[in-house]
Design a protein around this motif. Structure first.
Motif, PDB file in Angstrom:
ATOM      1  N   GLN A   1      -5.379  13.769  -4.492  1.00 21.24           N
ATOM      2  CA  GLN A   1      -5.242  13.988  -3.059  1.00 21.24           C
ATOM      3  C   GLN A   1      -6.068  13.000  -2.243  1.00 21.24           C
ATOM      4  N   VAL A   2      -7.326  12.781  -2.641  1.00 20.44           N
ATOM      5  CA  VAL A   2      -8.173  11.870  -1.854  1.00 20.44           C
ATOM      6  C   VAL A   2      -7.731  10.418  -2.029  1.00 20.44           C
ATOM      7  N   ALA A   3      -7.247  10.077  -3.234  1.00 12.97           N
ATOM      8  CA  ALA A   3      -6.736   8.719  -3.437  1.00 12.97           C
ATOM      9  C   ALA A   3      -5.479   8.498  -2.598  1.00 12.97           C
ATOM     10  N   ALA A   4      -4.582   9.483  -2.589  1.00 11.98           N
ATOM     11  CA  ALA A   4      -3.371   9.381  -1.775  1.00 11.98           C
ATOM     12  C   ALA A   4      -3.726   9.297  -0.292  1.00 11.98           C
ATOM     13  N   SER A   5      -4.748  10.045   0.121  1.00 15.52           N
ATOM     14  CA  SER A   5      -5.182  10.005   1.518  1.00 15.52           C
ATOM     15  C   SER A   5      -5.684   8.616   1.895  1.00 15.52           C
ATOM     16  N   ALA A   6      -6.372   7.951   0.967  1.00 16.99           N
ATOM     17  CA  ALA A   6      -6.862   6.596   1.233  1.00 16.99           C
ATOM     18  C   ALA A   6      -5.696   5.629   1.451  1.00 16.99           C
ATOM     19  N   TRP A   7      -4.660   5.749   0.595  1.00 10.04           N
ATOM     20  CA  TRP A   7      -3.484   4.882   0.736  1.00 10.04           C
ATOM     21  C   TRP A   7      -2.734   5.176   2.032  1.00 10.04           C
ATOM     22  N   VAL A   8      -2.581   6.444   2.362  1.00 12.70           N
ATOM     23  CA  VAL A   8      -1.866   6.824   3.587  1.00 12.70           C
ATOM     24  C   VAL A   8      -2.624   6.351   4.818  1.00 12.70           C
ATOM     25  N   SER A   9      -3.949   6.463   4.804  1.00 13.49           N
ATOM     26  CA  SER A   9      -4.746   5.995   5.946  1.00 13.49           C
ATOM     27  C   SER A   9      -4.565   4.498   6.162  1.00 13.49           C
ATOM     28  N   GLY A  10      -4.441   3.747   5.055  1.00 16.83           N
ATOM     29  CA  GLY A  10      -4.197   2.310   5.167  1.00 16.83           C
ATOM     30  C   GLY A  10      -2.851   2.014   5.794  1.00 16.83           C
ATOM     31  N   ILE A  11      -1.814   2.784   5.397  1.00 23.21           N
ATOM     32  CA  ILE A  11      -0.471   2.588   5.960  1.00 23.21           C
ATOM     33  C   ILE A  11      -0.453   2.908   7.454  1.00 23.21           C
ATOM     34  N   LEU A  12      -1.101   4.019   7.836  1.00 21.08           N
ATOM     35  CA  LEU A  12      -1.127   4.394   9.254  1.00 21.08           C
ATOM     36  C   LEU A  12      -1.867   3.356  10.084  1.00 21.08           C
ATOM     37  N   ASN A  13      -2.991   2.875   9.555  1.00 20.84           N
ATOM     38  CA  ASN A  13      -3.777   1.866  10.268  1.00 20.84           C
ATOM     39  C   ASN A  13      -2.982   0.581  10.472  1.00 20.84           C
ATOM     40  N   SER A  14      -2.331   0.107   9.411  1.00 22.99           N
ATOM     41  CA  SER A  14      -1.585  -1.151   9.504  1.00 22.99           C
ATOM     42  C   SER A  14      -0.348  -1.005  10.380  1.00 22.99           C
ATOM     43  N   THR A  15       0.331   0.148  10.311  1.00 20.12           N
ATOM     44  CA  THR A  15       1.512   0.376  11.139  1.00 20.12           C
ATOM     45  C   THR A  15       1.147   0.377  12.621  1.00 20.12           C
ATOM     46  N   LEU A  16       0.047   1.032  12.949  1.00 20.39           N
ATOM     47  CA  LEU A  16      -0.404   1.116  14.338  1.00 20.39           C
ATOM     48  C   LEU A  16      -0.683  -0.273  14.912  1.00 20.39           C
TER      49      LEU A  16
END
Length: 316
Positions: A141-156
């Motif tokens: 869960q925490v590893a997936a959260s790290a990847w998702v946070s990267g996607i949200l940051n880059s998309t923004l």
């Protein structure tokens, strides 16, 4: 008129206009890139093949190695190709792709470094609760959260920066498409919007940095109470270099993205970009793994199996 019709490509900054120096920079970047590629792939392979390393710490380490590979692969190959072919151009879609994936890998990388610091804190300061806190489900869960946070940051950031008009030319004063240098080409209204987003992202990164510092302060306090001098040295020899690289990463990255931009090309901007985009992916595998006896043993075992299989194939 939209920026897509006015700007079809960008011109990246070369390290030198002298052909001999261009070749020298190509060789230097090639060595760094191959080193990062080799060490990170070795880590991924060693952990995947050795079931003794299927623990939370090495699970996070594999994720970090993948992110580091992605981070350095986004910027270095294009810069090397430009140096080798004596060109500076990058297409508009290529620049947008570079910005998206670079921000994605960097954002996820730093989130994962925060998780890894917390993992070490629990393992050293609260060992009796480690298996309960860092169970398999929690790690995923925490590893997936790290990847998702990267996607949200880059998309923004990518969506915002490439929705604006580049009315001040197409020359990027950096060896890759970096947002602060792209903002120098943007209109003033768009500049303030993206600057606000960068400040917000910097606050989040600094919050993660504070969590990393707090985790390591607690680790050092616990380690100082260990009676074994060898045990203390082992922890310090791993934690201190990690803390130095993380500090270098966050300080140079924050400086690059938040410092006031100038209209002239600066050698300092190039040096800072290398420090936060190239050095960490090269140093992380050395700090986390090359000093680790379990990783070294797994690599030796893997190499022995490889040579034995190779020898048996030749004998067939």
């Amino acid at each position: 008129m939209s920026n897509q019709t006015t700007v079809t490509e960008f011109l990246l900054l070369g390290f030198s206009d002298v052909r001999e120096l261009q070749i020298l920079y190509f060789v230097m970047f090639l060595v760094l890139y191959l080193a990062a590629l080799m060490w990170n792939l070795l880590i991924i392979t060693a952990v995947a093949l050795d079931h003794h390393l299927h623990t939370p710490m090495y699970f996070f380490l594999v994720n970090l190695a993948i992110l580091d590979l992605g981070c350095i692969s986004v910027t270095i190959p294009k810069s090397m190709a430009n140096s080798l072919m004596n060109t500076k151009s990058i297409s508009y879609p290529g620049c947008a792709t570079q910005v998206f994936f670079f921000l994605f890998f960097v954002g996820a990388d730093f989130s994962l470094l925060t998780v890894m610091a917390y993992d070490r804190y629990v393992a050293i300061c609260q060992p009796l609760h480690y298996e309960r806190v860092m169970n398999k489900g929690a790690c995923v869960q925490v590893a997936a959260s790290a990847w998702v946070s990267g996607i949200l940051n880059s998309t923004l950031h990518t969506g915002n920066i490439f929705a604006i008009s580049f009315s001040r030319g197409n020359t990027v004063d950096q060896f890759f498409c970096e947002i602060p240098q792209l903002l120098k080409l943007a209109s003033s209204d768009s500049y303030f919007i993206e600057t606000g987003l960068l400040v917000f992202s910097a606050c989040l990164l600094l919050s993660c940095f504070v969590l990393i510092i707090v985790s390591y302060v607690q680790i050092f306090k616990t380690v100082l109470g260990i009676p074994s001098e060898q045990g203390r040295l082992k922890v310090f020899s791993t934690c201190l270099p990690h803390l130095i690289v993380v500090s270098l990463f966050i300080c140079t990255g924050t400086f690059a993205y938040l410092k006031p931009t100038s209209r002239s090309t600066s050698g300092l901007d190039l040096a800072v970009a290398v420090l936060y985009s190239v050095v960490p992916p090269v140093m992380n595998p050395i700090i986390y793994s090359m000093r680790n006896k379990e990783i070294k043993a797994a690599m030796r075992t893997g190499w022995r199996l490889f040579t034995e299989n190779k020898r048996s194939i030749f004998l067939l």
